[in-house]
Design an enzyme around this catalytic site. Structure first.
Site, PDB file in Angstrom:
ATOM      1  N   LYS A  51       0.654  -1.681  -0.200  1.00  0.00           N
ATOM      2  CA  LYS A  51       0.248   0.256  -0.026  1.00  0.00           C
ATOM      3  C   LYS A  51       1.453   1.298   0.592  1.00  0.00           C
ATOM      4  O   LYS A  51       1.084   2.063  -1.028  1.00  0.00           O
ATOM      5  CB  LYS A  51      -0.899  -0.180   1.079  1.00  0.00           C
ATOM      6  CG  LYS A  51      -2.149  -0.839   1.107  1.00  0.00           C
ATOM      7  CD  LYS A  51      -2.526  -1.484   2.212  1.00  0.00           C
ATOM      8  CE  LYS A  51      -3.646  -2.029   2.498  1.00  0.00           C
ATOM      9  NZ  LYS A  51      -4.204  -2.525   4.434  1.00  0.00           N
ATOM     10  N   GLN A  95      -4.311  -1.445  10.227  1.00  0.00           N
ATOM     11  CA  GLN A  95      -4.258  -2.591   9.455  1.00  0.00           C
ATOM     12  C   GLN A  95      -5.379  -4.234  10.078  1.00  0.00           C
ATOM     13  O   GLN A  95      -4.972  -4.355  11.425  1.00  0.00           O
ATOM     14  CB  GLN A  95      -3.199  -3.151   9.267  1.00  0.00           C
ATOM     15  CG  GLN A  95      -2.315  -5.197   8.479  1.00  0.00           C
ATOM     16  CD  GLN A  95      -3.335  -5.106   7.305  1.00  0.00           C
ATOM     17  OE1 GLN A  95      -3.722  -3.524   6.531  1.00  0.00           O
ATOM     18  NE2 GLN A  95      -4.187  -6.020   6.851  1.00  0.00           N
ATOM     19  N   ASP A 118     -10.902   2.941   4.866  1.00  0.00           N
ATOM     20  CA  ASP A 118     -10.940   1.717   4.650  1.00  0.00           C
ATOM     21  C   ASP A 118     -12.967   1.861   4.919  1.00  0.00           C
ATOM     22  O   ASP A 118     -13.227   0.219   4.367  1.00  0.00           O
ATOM     23  CB  ASP A 118     -10.136   1.207   6.193  1.00  0.00           C
ATOM     24  CG  ASP A 118      -9.196   0.089   5.219  1.00  0.00           C
ATOM     25  OD1 ASP A 118      -8.859   0.137   4.286  1.00  0.00           O
ATOM     26  OD2 ASP A 118      -8.278  -0.142   6.168  1.00  0.00           O
TER      27      ASP A 118
END
Ligand code: NAP
Length: 284
Positions: A51, A95, A118
């Site tokens: 990413k 994450q 997200d």
């Protein structure tokens, strides 16, 4: 029937990232993504470095905040709060999965909804359910919708079956498809005779993490089959779809690797750019 057309996520993602890069280059400020990683899970480390590389390649700033496995929830929440209050940071992602002693809902709830690229904060989850254009939509389902729209600009009336009901893929995918006026069925590990349900579908989204579970006799002729799964068998990566067999039956299919995965990263960057634009009150 001829073989299914392969929907090439890699080249679609490449094009999308080039478009974002061009938009980014028009601003003097750089969009900035903060990635929070707890512990040393090998797969998570690789995902986050990918990413970061992808963000930097299109002119964004991206810093990985790597915390010890043993970090307390209070310390993690302090970092999230610090990032929320930092005007230089436009997007925050934590994450998943987190180590067992950390409650993901506590953490995701604390990410500022405006920086929640997200789309896992319950506020954004609610906006997606409400079909609000303000919702940050989770990157994987957003990328899948983009791929479906390459073939079907209007999804209205399609029968779609989503295999899997996780918060990060299955549920938001179902909400997105419903918002597109599909008739949506979600199946999961307790569903009986899944193949009888998937055989009715114009669109099958396989997101259950079971290698090659979707066989040719699970899909109807001409279906669009999207494979989200990432499974490792003897060092090789495969999806949830028995690709070679299903390809003989479906009209469109996404490969693994090179399908949904690259689109997920591109959509995360799209969300980060959108957050940057909104926070700076700029137009797209
Ligand atoms: P997850 O949280 O483990 O959820 C899996 C879902 O599949 C659950 O809802 C589970 O049902 C269901 N399921 C399990 N076995 C099943 C079976 N035999 N038949 C039908 N449903 C079954 O996984 P996830 O995070 O959603 O990810 C799913 C897969 O996509 C994984 O392989 C993951 O690596 C991959 N993935 C790929 C990307 C990408 O960018 N390409 C992104 C995210 C995830 P229950 O709810 O009943 O347990």
């Amino acid at each position: 029937m001829s073989e299914a057309q392969i929907i090439d996520g890699k080249s679609l993602a490449f094009k999308l990232k080039a478009e974002i890069a061009e938009k980014v280059s028009a601003h003097s400020l750089k969009p900035n993504l903060a990635v929070v990683l707890v512990g040393n899970d090998e797969a998570s480390l690789i995902y986050d470095r990918n990413k970061q590389k992808a963000a930097q390649a299109i002119g964004m700033d991206c810093l990985i905040y790597h915390l010890e496995e043993s970090v307390s929830e209070r310390e993690l929440l302090e970092l999230v709060s610090q990032l929320n209050n930092d005007d230089r940071v436009n997007g925050i992602l934590v994450q998943l999965p987190l180590p067992a002693h950390l409650n993901p809902l506590h953490v995701l709830t604390q990410i500022s909804p405006e920086k929640d690229v997200d789309g896992f904060n319950p506020y954004n989850v609610g906006l997606l359910q409400a079909n609000s254009p303000q919702a940050f939509v989770p990157a994987t389902p957003k990328g899948i919708l983009y791929m479906l729209k390459q073939i079907y600009p209007d999804l209205s009336g399609k029968n779609a079956v989503v295999i899997g009901r996780s918060n990060i893929v299955g549920k938001p995918m179902a909400a997105l498809l419903l918002n597109q006026n599909c008739t949506v069925t979600v199946v999961h590990s307790k569903t009986k005779k899944i193949e009888d349900i998937t055989r009715q579908a114009d669109i099958v989204i396989a997101a259950c993490g079971k290698p090659n579970i979707v066989k040719a006799d699970w899909v109807k002729e001409g279906a669009f089959v999207v494979d989200v799964g990432i499974n490792r068998i003897g060092g090789k990566i495969c999806g949830d779809v028995d690709f070679d067999a299903v390809r003989q039956k479906a009209a469109y299919i996404t490969p693994v690797p090179g399908g949904v995965g690259p689109m997920t990263i591109a959509m995360l960057l799209a969300n980060t750019y959108e957050a940057f634009i909104r926070q700076n009150h700029l137009k797209f």
